[in-house]
Design an enzyme around this catalytic site. Structure first.
Site, PDB file in Angstrom:
ATOM      1  N   ALA A  84      -0.565  14.542  -3.066  1.00  0.00           N
ATOM      2  CA  ALA A  84       0.488  14.080  -2.158  1.00  0.00           C
ATOM      3  C   ALA A  84       1.784  13.908  -2.926  1.00  0.00           C
ATOM      4  CB  ALA A  84       0.094  12.742  -1.523  1.00  0.00           C
ATOM      5  N   THR A 133      -3.021   5.103   2.204  1.00  0.00           N
ATOM      6  CA  THR A 133      -2.309   3.915   1.728  1.00  0.00           C
ATOM      7  C   THR A 133      -2.219   2.846   2.811  1.00  0.00           C
ATOM      8  OG1 THR A 133      -0.061   3.176   1.180  1.00  0.00           O
ATOM      9  CG2 THR A 133      -0.215   5.241   2.344  1.00  0.00           C
ATOM     10  N   ASP A 134      -2.063   1.594   2.382  1.00  0.00           N
ATOM     11  CA  ASP A 134      -1.843   0.512   3.359  1.00  0.00           C
ATOM     12  C   ASP A 134      -0.441   0.594   3.979  1.00  0.00           C
ATOM     13  OD1 ASP A 134      -0.325  -0.267   1.156  1.00  0.00           O
ATOM     14  OD2 ASP A 134      -1.170  -2.294   1.008  1.00  0.00           O
ATOM     15  N   GLU A 135       0.438   1.443   3.407  1.00  0.00           N
ATOM     16  CA  GLU A 135       1.814   1.500   3.917  1.00  0.00           C
ATOM     17  C   GLU A 135       1.884   2.082   5.324  1.00  0.00           C
ATOM     18  OE1 GLU A 135       4.823   2.542   1.076  1.00  0.00           O
ATOM     19  OE2 GLU A 135       3.510   2.052  -0.601  1.00  0.00           O
ATOM     20  N   TYR A 159       7.597   8.538   3.554  1.00  0.00           N
ATOM     21  CA  TYR A 159       6.305   8.624   2.847  1.00  0.00           C
ATOM     22  C   TYR A 159       5.188   8.074   3.723  1.00  0.00           C
ATOM     23  CZ  TYR A 159       2.454   7.043  -0.145  1.00  0.00           C
ATOM     24  OH  TYR A 159       1.205   6.789  -0.667  1.00  0.00           O
ATOM     25  N   ALA A 161       5.109   7.538   6.893  1.00  0.00           N
ATOM     26  CA  ALA A 161       4.917   8.314   8.128  1.00  0.00           C
ATOM     27  C   ALA A 161       4.136   9.597   7.844  1.00  0.00           C
ATOM     28  CB  ALA A 161       6.273   8.636   8.749  1.00  0.00           C
ATOM     29  N   SER A 162       4.402  10.202   6.691  1.00  0.00           N
ATOM     30  CA  SER A 162       3.680  11.449   6.371  1.00  0.00           C
ATOM     31  C   SER A 162       2.209  11.146   6.080  1.00  0.00           C
ATOM     32  CB  SER A 162       4.347  12.182   5.202  1.00  0.00           C
ATOM     33  OG  SER A 162       4.205  11.450   3.993  1.00  0.00           O
ATOM     34  N   ASN A 258       7.687  -9.363  -5.998  1.00  0.00           N
ATOM     35  CA  ASN A 258       8.052  -8.390  -7.041  1.00  0.00           C
ATOM     36  C   ASN A 258       8.659  -9.038  -8.287  1.00  0.00           C
ATOM     37  OD1 ASN A 258       7.170  -6.310  -5.454  1.00  0.00           O
ATOM     38  ND2 ASN A 258       9.208  -5.724  -4.713  1.00  0.00           N
ATOM     39  N   ARG A 291      16.235  -1.154  -1.101  1.00  0.00           N
ATOM     40  CA  ARG A 291      15.743   0.115  -0.546  1.00  0.00           C
ATOM     41  C   ARG A 291      15.940   0.069   0.979  1.00  0.00           C
ATOM     42  NH1 ARG A 291       9.450   0.925  -1.709  1.00  0.00           N
ATOM     43  NH2 ARG A 291      10.128   1.988  -3.591  1.00  0.00           N
ATOM     44  N   PRO A 292      16.472   1.147   1.597  1.00  0.00           N
ATOM     45  CA  PRO A 292      16.587   1.135   3.063  1.00  0.00           C
ATOM     46  C   PRO A 292      15.199   1.027   3.708  1.00  0.00           C
ATOM     47  CG  PRO A 292      17.694   3.062   2.102  1.00  0.00           C
ATOM     48  CD  PRO A 292      16.956   2.385   0.988  1.00  0.00           C
ATOM     49  N   HIS A 294      13.096  -1.315   3.584  1.00  0.00           N
ATOM     50  CA  HIS A 294      12.133  -1.864   2.620  1.00  0.00           C
ATOM     51  C   HIS A 294      11.111  -2.782   3.302  1.00  0.00           C
ATOM     52  CE1 HIS A 294      11.837  -3.596  -1.754  1.00  0.00           C
ATOM     53  NE2 HIS A 294      10.687  -3.125  -1.297  1.00  0.00           N
TER      54      HIS A 294
HETATM   55  P1  NAD Z   1       0.849  10.844  -8.064  1.00  0.00           P
HETATM   56  O1  NAD Z   1       2.207  11.067  -7.531  1.00  0.00           O
HETATM   57  O2  NAD Z   1       0.684  10.194  -9.401  1.00  0.00           O
HETATM   58  O3  NAD Z   1       0.033  12.227  -8.123  1.00  0.00           O
HETATM   59  C1  NAD Z   1       0.068  13.156  -7.087  1.00  0.00           C
HETATM   60  C2  NAD Z   1      -0.583  14.424  -7.610  1.00  0.00           C
HETATM   61  O4  NAD Z   1      -0.605  15.392  -6.538  1.00  0.00           O
HETATM   62  C3  NAD Z   1       0.193  15.073  -8.766  1.00  0.00           C
HETATM   63  O5  NAD Z   1      -0.690  15.452  -9.787  1.00  0.00           O
HETATM   64  C4  NAD Z   1       0.841  16.300  -8.125  1.00  0.00           C
HETATM   65  O6  NAD Z   1       1.045  17.354  -9.035  1.00  0.00           O
HETATM   66  C5  NAD Z   1      -0.192  16.641  -7.059  1.00  0.00           C
HETATM   67  N1  NAD Z   1       0.371  17.436  -5.961  1.00  0.00           N
HETATM   68  C6  NAD Z   1       1.518  17.229  -5.282  1.00  0.00           C
HETATM   69  N2  NAD Z   1       1.694  18.198  -4.365  1.00  0.00           N
HETATM   70  C7  NAD Z   1       0.628  19.033  -4.455  1.00  0.00           C
HETATM   71  C8  NAD Z   1       0.224  20.201  -3.764  1.00  0.00           C
HETATM   72  N3  NAD Z   1       0.965  20.733  -2.797  1.00  0.00           N
HETATM   73  N4  NAD Z   1      -0.937  20.786  -4.118  1.00  0.00           N
HETATM   74  C9  NAD Z   1      -1.707  20.276  -5.105  1.00  0.00           C
HETATM   75  N5  NAD Z   1      -1.361  19.182  -5.808  1.00  0.00           N
HETATM   76  C10 NAD Z   1      -0.211  18.552  -5.479  1.00  0.00           C
HETATM   77  O7  NAD Z   1       0.081  10.021  -6.937  1.00  0.00           O
HETATM   78  P2  NAD Z   1      -0.972   8.839  -7.030  1.00  0.00           P
HETATM   79  O8  NAD Z   1      -0.257   7.568  -7.197  1.00  0.00           O
HETATM   80  O9  NAD Z   1      -2.038   9.220  -7.987  1.00  0.00           O
HETATM   81  O10 NAD Z   1      -1.558   8.874  -5.547  1.00  0.00           O
HETATM   82  C11 NAD Z   1      -2.679   9.668  -5.213  1.00  0.00           C
HETATM   83  C12 NAD Z   1      -3.032   9.457  -3.747  1.00  0.00           C
HETATM   84  O11 NAD Z   1      -3.295   8.080  -3.518  1.00  0.00           O
HETATM   85  C13 NAD Z   1      -1.917   9.838  -2.785  1.00  0.00           C
HETATM   86  O12 NAD Z   1      -2.502  10.461  -1.662  1.00  0.00           O
HETATM   87  C14 NAD Z   1      -1.295   8.514  -2.403  1.00  0.00           C
HETATM   88  O13 NAD Z   1      -0.727   8.570  -1.108  1.00  0.00           O
HETATM   89  C15 NAD Z   1      -2.507   7.614  -2.444  1.00  0.00           C
HETATM   90  N6  NAD Z   1      -2.220   6.204  -2.734  1.00  0.00           N
HETATM   91  C16 NAD Z   1      -1.487   5.854  -3.828  1.00  0.00           C
HETATM   92  C17 NAD Z   1      -1.267   4.511  -4.095  1.00  0.00           C
HETATM   93  C18 NAD Z   1      -0.494   4.069  -5.315  1.00  0.00           C
HETATM   94  O14 NAD Z   1      -0.222   2.872  -5.472  1.00  0.00           O
HETATM   95  N7  NAD Z   1      -0.144   4.949  -6.250  1.00  0.00           N
HETATM   96  C19 NAD Z   1      -1.783   3.525  -3.248  1.00  0.00           C
HETATM   97  C20 NAD Z   1      -2.542   3.928  -2.133  1.00  0.00           C
HETATM   98  C21 NAD Z   1      -2.760   5.263  -1.889  1.00  0.00           C
HETATM   99  P1  TYD Z   2       6.774   1.147  -5.833  1.00  0.00           P
HETATM  100  O1  TYD Z   2       6.094   1.038  -7.156  1.00  0.00           O
HETATM  101  O2  TYD Z   2       7.792   2.214  -5.639  1.00  0.00           O
HETATM  102  O3  TYD Z   2       5.640   1.220  -4.722  1.00  0.00           O
HETATM  103  P2  TYD Z   2       5.756   1.115  -3.101  1.00  0.00           P
HETATM  104  O4  TYD Z   2       7.155   1.288  -2.698  1.00  0.00           O
HETATM  105  O5  TYD Z   2       4.895   2.263  -2.676  1.00  0.00           O
HETATM  106  O6  TYD Z   2       5.191  -0.219  -2.738  1.00  0.00           O
HETATM  107  O7  TYD Z   2       7.500  -0.232  -5.518  1.00  0.00           O
HETATM  108  C1  TYD Z   2       6.769  -1.450  -5.496  1.00  0.00           C
HETATM  109  C2  TYD Z   2       7.735  -2.550  -5.069  1.00  0.00           C
HETATM  110  O8  TYD Z   2       8.727  -2.708  -6.095  1.00  0.00           O
HETATM  111  C3  TYD Z   2       8.487  -2.230  -3.803  1.00  0.00           C
HETATM  112  O9  TYD Z   2       8.678  -3.445  -3.076  1.00  0.00           O
HETATM  113  C4  TYD Z   2       9.836  -1.724  -4.291  1.00  0.00           C
HETATM  114  C5  TYD Z   2      10.041  -2.488  -5.589  1.00  0.00           C
HETATM  115  N1  TYD Z   2      10.799  -1.778  -6.644  1.00  0.00           N
HETATM  116  C6  TYD Z   2      11.871  -2.421  -7.272  1.00  0.00           C
HETATM  117  O10 TYD Z   2      12.213  -3.571  -6.947  1.00  0.00           O
HETATM  118  N2  TYD Z   2      12.529  -1.749  -8.252  1.00  0.00           N
HETATM  119  C7  TYD Z   2      12.203  -0.491  -8.636  1.00  0.00           C
HETATM  120  O11 TYD Z   2      12.882   0.096  -9.526  1.00  0.00           O
HETATM  121  C8  TYD Z   2      11.101   0.153  -7.991  1.00  0.00           C
HETATM  122  C9  TYD Z   2      10.689   1.545  -8.371  1.00  0.00           C
HETATM  123  C10 TYD Z   2      10.424  -0.542  -6.998  1.00  0.00           C
END
Ligand code: NAD
Ligand code: TYD
Length: 360
Positions: A84, A133-135, A159, A161-162, A258, A291-292, A294
Site C-alpha cells: 500500500a 488500519t483503524d484509520e 489514505y 478512504a483508500s 503525540n 495536518r489538514p 487531522h
Molecule cells: P510501508 O509504507 O512501510 O510499506 C509498503 C510497502 O508496499 C513497500 O515495501 C512498497 O514498496 C510496497 N508497495 C507499494 N506499492 C506497491 C505496489 N503497487 N505493488 C507492490 N508493492 C507495493 O507500509 P507499512 O507501514 O509496512 O504498512 C503495511 C500495511 O499495513 C499497509 O497496508 C498499511 O495500510 C497497513 N497498516 C499500517 C500501519 C502502520 O502504522 N504503519 C497501521 C495499520 C495498518
Molecule cells: P504518522 O506516524 O504519520 O501516522 P498516522 O498519521 O497514520 O497516525 O503520525 C502519527 C501522529 O503524529 C499523527 O497524529 C500525526 C503526528 N505527526 C506529527 O505531529 N509530526 C510529524 O512530523 C509526523 C510525521 C506526524
C-alpha cells in the site's frame, strides 16, 4: 498455509512479518511481491531466519499478468496483502497513487485470486488476508468508546478512504463470490525498519542530528501504538484461528498524546547520550502547522482478538520504545541507506517547510 504470497514485504510491517513467519512456521515458503517504491527496501529482507524458503519478486500488485503467473507458478494458497501507499501526509499532497495502489491494486489481487482459486481451483484451501488500519473509522472525541469491529466507517484522509475502499472490496468478494477472506484493522505500528517519514522514526532520526522535532498542531492528538512484533503475532493468530469473512481489530493499549510520546523518545535518547550537545533532546520540540483534517483520537477495542483468538499484545510502550530506539542506534547504515538520495530530502522540504518548520 504452505505457499504464502506476501505483498509489500519489503516495507516496514511486511518485512517484520516475513522475519517472524519464517521462524514461526518452519515448513512455510514465502514469496514477496514488492514494487520497491520509496518505502520498500531490499535491506529489510536481509538476514532472514531461513533465506532458502524466501523468494523475492520485484513487481507491482497492479500487474495482473504477473500476479496471475505467480499464483500458478508457486501454487500460492495464502495471500497476505500489506502492499500500500501508507503515509497520510503524502496522501494529502498526492492522493492519486493511493487510489492506484490501495484501491485498484487490491482489486487486481482479488480478481487474480478469484480466477485462480475459485474458477480454476489451483489449491484446495486458499486464504486472502487483508491488512488494514483503524484509520478507516475516522476520529473519536475524548470521551467516545474505542472503535470496535462494528463501528461504521468514516475515513477522513485520502489514505484512510483508500484503505476503507479496499476493505469494502475484500468484504464484497467474500459476500458475492465466496472468496475466503479475513481482515485485520490495526492501530499505529512502530518498531524496527519503519521508514523515517512516520512520527516515531522521524523523531529519532531528527533528534540524533540535533534537528527540530516537528509536532503538528497542539500535539494533543492521540494514537494507539502497537509494537510491530505484536502485530505479527496477531496476524498469525488470525491466519490460524480466525473465522472466514471476519474483521479483527488489533491494538496495543498504549495511548499517549503525540507530544508526550515524543517526550518519552527524547528521555530514552537522553539515557543513551547524557553528554550530547542536544541534551535534553526535548528542547528540540517545535510545534508546527497542523495536518489538514487531522484525526484527533484513535482507540481500538481488542476484545474480539482476546476472547476469540486468545491474542494479547506482549510489549508495553516503554519496552517497545526502548527496543525501537536501540534498533535505530544499532542500524545507522540502514538509516543512511533509506534516507539517502534526493527523494527523502525533497519530501522533508516539501512537507515541513510549508508548515513553517525549520528543516535544519
Ligand atoms: P510501508 O509504507 O512501510 O510499506 C509498503 C510497502 O508496499 C513497500 O515495501 C512498497 O514498496 C510496497 N508497495 C507499494 N506499492 C506497491 C505496489 N503497487 N505493488 C507492490 N508493492 C507495493 O507500509 P507499512 O507501514 O509496512 O504498512 C503495511 C500495511 O499495513 C499497509 O497496508 C498499511 O495500510 C497497513 N497498516 C499500517 C500501519 C502502520 O502504522 N504503519 C497501521 C495499520 C495498518
Ligand atoms: P504518522 O506516524 O504519520 O501516522 P498516522 O498519521 O497514520 O497516525 O503520525 C502519527 C501522529 O503524529 C499523527 O497524529 C500525526 C503526528 N505527526 C506529527 O505531529 N509530526 C510529524 O512530523 C509526523 C510525521 C506526524
Amino acid at each position: 498455509m504452505q505457499h504464502v504470497l506476501v505483498t509489500g514485504g519489503a516495507g516496514f510491517i511486511g518485512s517484520n512479518f516475513i522475519h517472524y513467519l519464517l521462524k514461526a512456521e518452519p515448513e512455510v515458503r514465502v514469496y514477496t511481491l514488492d514494487a520497491l517504491t520509496y518505502a520498500g527496501h531490499r535491506q529489510n529482507l536481509e538476514h532472514l531466519p531461513d533465506d532458502s524458503r524466501h523468494t523475492f519478486i520485484h513487481g507491482s500488485i497492479n500487474n495482473r499478468q504477473l500476479v496471475d503467473n505467480l499464483l500458478r507458478k508457486y501454487t500460492i494458497d495464502t495471500i497476505i496483502h500489506f502492499a500500500a501507499e501508507t503515509h497520510v501526509d503524502r496522501s494529502i499532497s498526492g492522493p492519486a497513487s493511493f487510489i492506484e495502489t490501495n484501491v485498484v491494486g487490491t482489486f487486481t489481487l482479488l480478481e487474480a485470486a478469484r480466477q485462480a482459486w475459485l474458477e480454476e481451483k489451483i489449491v484446495a484451501q486458499p486464504r486472502f488476508h487483508h491488512i488494514s488500519t483503524d484509520e478507516v473509522f475516522g476520529t473519536l472525541a475524548l470521551d467516545d468508546p474505542p472503535f470496535c469491529e462494528t463501528t461504521p466507517y468514516a475515513p477522513n484522509s485520502p489514505y484512510a478512504a483508500s484503505k476503507a475502499s479496499s476493505d469494502h472490496l475484500v468484504r464484497a468478494y467474500y459476500k458475492t463470490y465466496g472468496l475466503p477472506v479475513t481482515i485485520t484493522n490495526c492501530s499505529n505500528n512502530y518498531g524496527p525498519r519503519q521508514f523515517p517519514e512516520k512520527l516515531i522514526p522521524l523523531m529519532i532520526f531528527n533528534a540524533l542530528q540535533g534537528k527540530p522535532l516537528p509536532i503538528y498542531g497542539d500535539g494533543q492528538q492521540v494514537r494507539d501504538w502497537l509494537y510491530v512484533e505484536d502485530h505479527c503475532t496477531a496476524i498469525h493468530a488470525v491466519l490460524q484461528k480466525g473465522r472466514l469473512s471476519e474483521t479483527y481489530l488489533v491494538g496495543g493499549r498504549n495511548q499517549p498524546p503525540n507530544v508526550e510520546l515524543v517526550r518519552l523518545i527524547c528521555a530514552i535518547l537522553d539515557e543513551h547520550f547524557p553528554d550530547s550537545p542536544h541534551y535534553p533532546h526535548a528542547d528540540l520540540i517545535q510545534f508546527v502547522a497542523d495536518r489538514p483534517g487531522h484525526d484527533r483520537r484513535y482507540d481500538v477495542s481488542t476484545t474480539k482478538m482476546e476472547d476469540e483468538l486468545g491474542w494479547q499484545p506482549q510489549y508495553n510502550l516503554d519496552q517497545g520504545l526502548h527496543n525501537t530506539v536501540a534498533w535505530y542506534l544499532k542500524n545507522s547504515n540502514w538509516i543512511t541507506a533509506v534516507t539517502g538520495g534526493e527523494s527523502f530530502a525533497n519530501w522533508i522540504n516539501e512537507n515541513y517547510t510549508q508548515r513553517g518548520a525549520e528543516t535544519q
